[in-house]
Design a protein around this motif. Structure first.
Motif, PDB file in Angstrom:
ATOM      1  N   GLU A 230       0.827  -1.198   0.000  1.00  0.00           N
ATOM      2  CA  GLU A 230       0.000   0.000   0.000  1.00  0.00           C
ATOM      3  C   GLU A 230       0.863   1.250   0.000  1.00  0.00           C
ATOM      4  O   GLU A 230       2.019   1.244   0.405  1.00  0.00           O
ATOM      5  CB  GLU A 230      -0.945   0.007   1.206  1.00  0.00           C
ATOM      6  CG  GLU A 230      -0.289  -0.114   2.562  1.00  0.00           C
ATOM      7  CD  GLU A 230      -1.335  -0.214   3.667  1.00  0.00           C
ATOM      8  OE1 GLU A 230      -2.084   0.760   3.860  1.00  0.00           O
ATOM      9  OE2 GLU A 230      -1.404  -1.276   4.321  1.00  0.00           O
ATOM     10  N   ASN A 231       0.246   2.308  -0.515  1.00  0.00           N
ATOM     11  CA  ASN A 231       0.870   3.638  -0.556  1.00  0.00           C
ATOM     12  C   ASN A 231       2.263   3.603  -1.190  1.00  0.00           C
ATOM     13  O   ASN A 231       3.218   4.186  -0.667  1.00  0.00           O
ATOM     14  CB  ASN A 231       0.941   4.242   0.843  1.00  0.00           C
ATOM     15  CG  ASN A 231      -0.440   4.468   1.434  1.00  0.00           C
ATOM     16  OD1 ASN A 231      -1.376   4.819   0.729  1.00  0.00           O
ATOM     17  ND2 ASN A 231      -0.570   4.238   2.732  1.00  0.00           N
ATOM     18  N   VAL A 232       2.363   2.956  -2.339  1.00  0.00           N
ATOM     19  CA  VAL A 232       3.647   2.899  -3.030  1.00  0.00           C
ATOM     20  C   VAL A 232       3.741   4.055  -4.028  1.00  0.00           C
ATOM     21  O   VAL A 232       2.797   4.324  -4.766  1.00  0.00           O
ATOM     22  CB  VAL A 232       3.853   1.550  -3.748  1.00  0.00           C
ATOM     23  CG1 VAL A 232       3.964   0.432  -2.742  1.00  0.00           C
ATOM     24  CG2 VAL A 232       2.729   1.271  -4.733  1.00  0.00           C
ATOM     25  N   PRO A 233       4.862   4.772  -4.044  1.00  0.00           N
ATOM     26  CA  PRO A 233       4.984   5.945  -4.913  1.00  0.00           C
ATOM     27  C   PRO A 233       5.181   5.571  -6.375  1.00  0.00           C
ATOM     28  O   PRO A 233       5.789   4.551  -6.700  1.00  0.00           O
ATOM     29  CB  PRO A 233       6.221   6.658  -4.360  1.00  0.00           C
ATOM     30  CG  PRO A 233       7.027   5.584  -3.711  1.00  0.00           C
ATOM     31  CD  PRO A 233       6.038   4.589  -3.176  1.00  0.00           C
ATOM     32  N   VAL A 234       4.650   6.439  -7.253  1.00  0.00           N
ATOM     33  CA  VAL A 234       4.796   6.302  -8.697  1.00  0.00           C
ATOM     34  C   VAL A 234       5.307   7.636  -9.229  1.00  0.00           C
ATOM     35  O   VAL A 234       4.765   8.692  -8.873  1.00  0.00           O
ATOM     36  CB  VAL A 234       3.449   5.963  -9.373  1.00  0.00           C
ATOM     37  CG1 VAL A 234       3.591   5.948 -10.893  1.00  0.00           C
ATOM     38  CG2 VAL A 234       2.914   4.632  -8.864  1.00  0.00           C
ATOM     39  N   VAL A 235       6.343   7.601 -10.063  1.00  0.00           N
ATOM     40  CA  VAL A 235       6.852   8.813 -10.712  1.00  0.00           C
ATOM     41  C   VAL A 235       6.848   8.567 -12.213  1.00  0.00           C
ATOM     42  O   VAL A 235       7.525   7.666 -12.705  1.00  0.00           O
ATOM     43  CB  VAL A 235       8.280   9.172 -10.243  1.00  0.00           C
ATOM     44  CG1 VAL A 235       8.749  10.455 -10.923  1.00  0.00           C
ATOM     45  CG2 VAL A 235       8.323   9.320  -8.726  1.00  0.00           C
ATOM     46  N   TYR A 236       6.074   9.349 -12.948  1.00  0.00           N
ATOM     47  CA  TYR A 236       5.893   9.120 -14.377  1.00  0.00           C
ATOM     48  C   TYR A 236       7.200   9.329 -15.144  1.00  0.00           C
ATOM     49  O   TYR A 236       7.857  10.352 -15.009  1.00  0.00           O
ATOM     50  CB  TYR A 236       4.845  10.058 -14.946  1.00  0.00           C
ATOM     51  CG  TYR A 236       3.418   9.720 -14.584  1.00  0.00           C
ATOM     52  CD1 TYR A 236       3.104   9.067 -13.398  1.00  0.00           C
ATOM     53  CD2 TYR A 236       2.374  10.076 -15.426  1.00  0.00           C
ATOM     54  CE1 TYR A 236       1.795   8.774 -13.072  1.00  0.00           C
ATOM     55  CE2 TYR A 236       1.062   9.795 -15.105  1.00  0.00           C
ATOM     56  CZ  TYR A 236       0.767   9.142 -13.925  1.00  0.00           C
ATOM     57  OH  TYR A 236      -0.530   8.850 -13.598  1.00  0.00           O
ATOM     58  N   ASP A 237       7.552   8.351 -15.995  1.00  0.00           N
ATOM     59  CA  ASP A 237       8.678   8.507 -16.898  1.00  0.00           C
ATOM     60  C   ASP A 237       8.392   9.607 -17.919  1.00  0.00           C
ATOM     61  O   ASP A 237       9.282  10.340 -18.323  1.00  0.00           O
ATOM     62  CB  ASP A 237       8.937   7.207 -17.678  1.00  0.00           C
ATOM     63  CG  ASP A 237       9.420   6.077 -16.782  1.00  0.00           C
ATOM     64  OD1 ASP A 237       9.778   6.333 -15.627  1.00  0.00           O
ATOM     65  OD2 ASP A 237       9.438   4.928 -17.263  1.00  0.00           O
ATOM     66  N   GLY A 238       7.155   9.657 -18.380  1.00  0.00           N
ATOM     67  CA  GLY A 238       6.786  10.588 -19.431  1.00  0.00           C
ATOM     68  C   GLY A 238       7.090  10.002 -20.801  1.00  0.00           C
ATOM     69  O   GLY A 238       7.450   8.837 -20.939  1.00  0.00           O
ATOM     70  N   PRO A 239       6.916  10.821 -21.867  1.00  0.00           N
ATOM     71  CA  PRO A 239       6.766  12.270 -21.811  1.00  0.00           C
ATOM     72  C   PRO A 239       5.403  12.776 -21.342  1.00  0.00           C
ATOM     73  O   PRO A 239       5.306  13.885 -20.854  1.00  0.00           O
ATOM     74  CB  PRO A 239       7.028  12.706 -23.256  1.00  0.00           C
ATOM     75  CG  PRO A 239       6.671  11.523 -24.082  1.00  0.00           C
ATOM     76  CD  PRO A 239       7.040  10.335 -23.274  1.00  0.00           C
TER      77      PRO A 239
END
Length: 495
Positions: free
Chosen positions: A376-385
């Motif tokens: 739970e509550n695992v962070p996600v950071v978008y690669d993009g673009p």
């Protein structure tokens, strides 16, 4: 001269009129104050664009609150009222020079068809006409006269899949600064037409690429200061729904009027070409057996990115029936199944039922498998673009294994437009032969480096089979109805 300050924030979500799941407060990521600025600086999002534009010219930002959620059913009224009250209270303090809002434009609430217009009208009532109010909207926003009335300037994305979220917000920010400096006097010519684009609505090719090139040329020629073309989201049952073209002149409106009308005529001319069918699912799955590349499939019929529930099992049942047992990542929204996996614990084998509680085009799945992972509550950071640098999180999940198929069960629906959603739960996209996403366009940009990307023609709540819905407010509109080319027009010159 005192340092300028800008009020920003608000609420952003894209709504689906026919999704019965009301979007409640827990679906939103909520940020505020200086921490919100630091968290989103440099992100390719509308909020990130506001932040970067402010930093570039040394302007301080006031962020009372910003609620952001992935697409879904209409937003609960009490959530919108909470945000509205916070923003209005901040406006009453009057310690700023302009308001620049990172919104979406395609949101509904339980009782409001144009909540963005309502929010900005409330802010306008506080600050009067001397304080500029501008905003950045998604290309799929629903924009009508009531939306435009309280704004001084509105900018929309120019790309689909979306690559220019930050740039769009910078246009809105710069317009506000131009109004304050006296160098920009917005003269708006807006044109509206009740029609939808269905399937062939990417700006990378086809009619919309040509139409946007025409708009860009009008800017280069100096005919107008800014142009936005809004291809309204296809699942909004609201009056006045359809295509909107905004053209802004600087102090004079004649050429803006001409450009707005010309672009709408182009849209109408291409109306039949803007309808297309997506590739057949069975054809795409057959390619999996012979291709060395992985395939990333957008489930057209259940796109959370377009407001779908995210619990369709249509593609999964196809995989099981065809005995396609290759490394596969398949996401399903099912809070009950997540709780069951949590009770059992990772490493245990169980019989589990999941999916198809809201999407009824394919039956739910009951199968024996192994609980591989929970969290739970695992962070996600978008690669993009698309939305690159955006920070999100998965609230609660379980990975359930059926042979080589990994079912990612979550207690909230997600669109999975970025590979980091899978990495966040321990699934490496580079290892998968098949990945299914709940998106139709934006995932293609972010997954292109992983493998072959395709949006498959699947049935469901977000398929372009729009005659499946019981429309009550939006009709008549093309292509469901025969209409004449009789666009509505709205004009305003800022005084």
């Amino acid at each position: 001269m005192a340092k300028r300050r800008v009020l920003t924030g608000g609420i952003a979500q894209e709504s689906h009129s026919f999704n019965p799941i009301v979007t409640r407060r827990e679906r939103f990521t909520i940020v505020e104050g200086p921490a919100a600025v630091e968290l989103n600086r440099g992100a390719n999002s509308t909020f990130g664009g506001v932040i970067d534009a402010a930093f570039e010219v040394g302007i301080d930002l006031i962020v009372p609150t910003l609620f952001r959620a992935q697409s879904g059913g209409p937003v609960q009224d009490r959530v919108f009222e909470e945000v509205s009250e916070i923003m209005v209270d901040a406006a009453k303090r009057g310690d700023f020079n302009a308001i620049v809002l990172p919104l979406h434009g395609g949101m509904l609430t339980e009782s409001l068809a144009d909540p963005e217009g309502v929010l900005v009208e409330r802010l306008r009532a506080i600050v009067g006409r001397d304080v500029p109010i501008t905003a950045a909207f998604d290309l799929h926003a629903h924009v009508k006269e009531s939306t435009l009335e309280p704004f001084d300037f509105l900018s929309g994305y120019l790309t689909n899949p979306h690559e220019d979220q930050s740039a769009t917000a910078k246009r809105a920010f710069q317009a506000a600064m131009g109004i304050l400096d006296g160098t920009f006097k917005p003269a708006l010519a807006a044109t509206f037409l009740p029609m939808l684009t269905l399937g062939n609505d990417t700006t990378l090719s086809g009619p919309l690429m040509e139409i946007h090139a025409y708009a860009k040329d009008a800017l280069k020629q100096g005919r107008v200061q800014d142009v936005s073309i809004f291809n309204c989201q296809q699942f909004l049952d609201v009056e006045g729904m359809g295509q909107t073209v905004l053209a802004y002149g600087n102090g004079e409106i004649d050429e803006a009027r001409n450009v707005s009308n010309e672009i709408m005529q182009m849209i109408w001319h291409h109306r039949d070409n803007l309808i297309a069918k997506y590739p057949d699912l069975d054809d795409e799955l057959r390619k999996v057996r012979v291709s060395e590349r992985s395939i990333i499939i957008g489930d057209q019929g259940d796109r959370v990115a377009a407001g779908g529930p995210g619990d369709s099992t249509y593609i999964l049942n196809h995989l099981l029936a065809a005995n396609i047992d290759v490394e596969t990542y398949f996401p399903v929204y099912d809070p009950d199944a997540v709780e069951t996996c949590n009770r059992v614990g990772a490493g245990n084998t169980i019989s589990l039922s999941f999916g198809a509680k809201y999407s009824r085009v394919s039956p739910g799945v009951t199968v024996e498998g192994k609980v591989l992972n929970i969290g739970e509550n695992v962070p996600v950071v978008y690669d993009g673009p698309s939305d690159g640098g955006t920070k999100a999180y998965i609230e609660k999940y379980a990975v359930f294994g059926i042979g080589n198929i990994k079912v990612l069960l979550t207690n909230q629906p997600y669109a999975y437009i970025d590979p980091d959603y899978f990495r966040a739960v321990g699934l490496d996209p580079e290892n998968a032969k098949i990945i299914v996403t709940r998106s139709g366009y934006h995932f293609q940009l972010n997954f292109a480096k992983i493998g072959h990307v395709v949006t498959a023609d699947t049935p469901g709540m977000t398929s372009y089979n729009i005659d499946q819905f019981a429309w009550r407010h939006a009709r008549p509109f093309y292509p469901l109805d025969k209409i004449e080319f009789e666009p509505r027009r709205y004009e305003r010159l800022r005084r």
